[in-house]
Design an enzyme around this catalytic site. Sequence first.
Site, PDB file in Angstrom:
ATOM      1  N   TYR A  68      21.778  11.798  22.597  1.00 33.01           N
ATOM      2  CA  TYR A  68      21.759  10.591  23.915  1.00 33.01           C
ATOM      3  C   TYR A  68      21.834   9.212  23.273  1.00 33.01           C
ATOM      4  CZ  TYR A  68      18.837  14.596  25.977  1.00 33.01           C
ATOM      5  OH  TYR A  68      18.443  15.857  26.414  1.00 33.01           O
ATOM      6  N   PHE A 213      16.171  19.453  34.403  1.00 35.10           N
ATOM      7  CA  PHE A 213      16.600  19.108  35.775  1.00 35.10           C
ATOM      8  C   PHE A 213      15.619  19.867  36.550  1.00 35.10           C
ATOM      9  CE2 PHE A 213      21.150  18.458  34.405  1.00 35.10           C
ATOM     10  CZ  PHE A 213      21.085  16.959  34.303  1.00 35.10           C
ATOM     11  N   PRO A 214      14.144  19.589  36.275  1.00 31.81           N
ATOM     12  CA  PRO A 214      13.250  20.578  37.051  1.00 31.81           C
ATOM     13  C   PRO A 214      13.133  20.138  38.717  1.00 31.81           C
ATOM     14  CG  PRO A 214      11.956  18.592  36.058  1.00 31.81           C
ATOM     15  CD  PRO A 214      13.385  18.681  35.508  1.00 31.81           C
ATOM     16  N   GLY A 218      19.406  18.323  46.980  1.00 33.49           N
ATOM     17  CA  GLY A 218      20.511  19.055  47.892  1.00 33.49           C
ATOM     18  C   GLY A 218      19.982  19.291  49.360  1.00 33.49           C
ATOM     19  N   GLY A 219      20.598  20.042  50.117  1.00 31.55           N
ATOM     20  CA  GLY A 219      20.359  20.225  51.547  1.00 31.55           C
ATOM     21  C   GLY A 219      18.731  20.785  51.888  1.00 31.55           C
ATOM     22  N   THR A 221      16.157  19.976  50.594  1.00 27.68           N
ATOM     23  CA  THR A 221      15.102  19.024  50.463  1.00 27.68           C
ATOM     24  C   THR A 221      14.940  18.243  51.633  1.00 27.68           C
ATOM     25  OG1 THR A 221      16.446  17.287  49.494  1.00 27.68           O
ATOM     26  CG2 THR A 221      15.554  18.830  47.904  1.00 27.68           C
TER      27      THR A 221
END
Length: 288
Positions: A68, A213-214, A218-219, A221
């Site tokens: 990173y 990415f927990p 998207g839709g 939600t």
Amino acid sequence: MTTYFLLGGDLQVNRLGYGAMRLSDDPVSRPADQAHIWRAPVERAAAVALLRRAVELGVNLIDTADAYTLGGNEELVAEALHPYRESVAVATKVGVARPGPTEWVPLGRPEYLRQQAELSLRRLRVERIDLLQLHAVDPTVPLADQVGALKQLRDEGKVRHIGLSKVSVEQLAEAAQVTPIAAVQNMYNLVAREDEDVVDYAAANDIAYLPFFPIAMGGHTGSGSPLAGVASEVGATPAQTMLAWLLRRSPTIIPIPGTTSLAHLEENLGALSVKLSDEQYERLSALS
């Protein structure tokens, strides 16, 4: 639901950690899953403040990696938190080279892994890394040799616990023949559920599972969605509800959501107090 986990059997960590990956570049320039993670954060003072606030709020597992921002993320963690509180554990990863801002190349040669761990020790300003993870398996090098390099570092007293990232059950089992594996870090969330077998394997073997990415976007939600419905019922936000589902899914799951926002940081940590009924949990589980 317990709010802490003994990682490796002896390292007590709270069940919501913090992923420092997003503390890089300009956080509004591109979505999290498209970020280059290449340069230091634009607002460095704000990033330092966020890391310190996370610890103040009880986060005691900070996840970073040598890849990173070419080591700069580790330096940022040290700038913010060193000298570390006794309860704070820092996890980092080695095994991915970054020849360019869009390239992530697995590189598992044992001498490279050991060199990068030495650099991580310097950047983090520690004599021992609490959790050192193999960032990705290099298909050109025997897995036993890659894990063996991490074991050598632990035998030398430079690593406390060993973990793996982006691995299958078969690879976990193979690595365990070389040395005990304390943690696995794969992508997993409410709707990205391809890793169910690894989650179950980790739980059965008392291995910490750190999903990256927990919090899915998207839709599903949006307002009127089943997720929004459950969130309303429990008096929580959709993000908190997704994290609460993960915490209930397995006793060894430790989500490490990353954010550049103090408000979102505090919101995420509120998931620890969200209680899902059996029916609500099953309704969310059906979203996959």
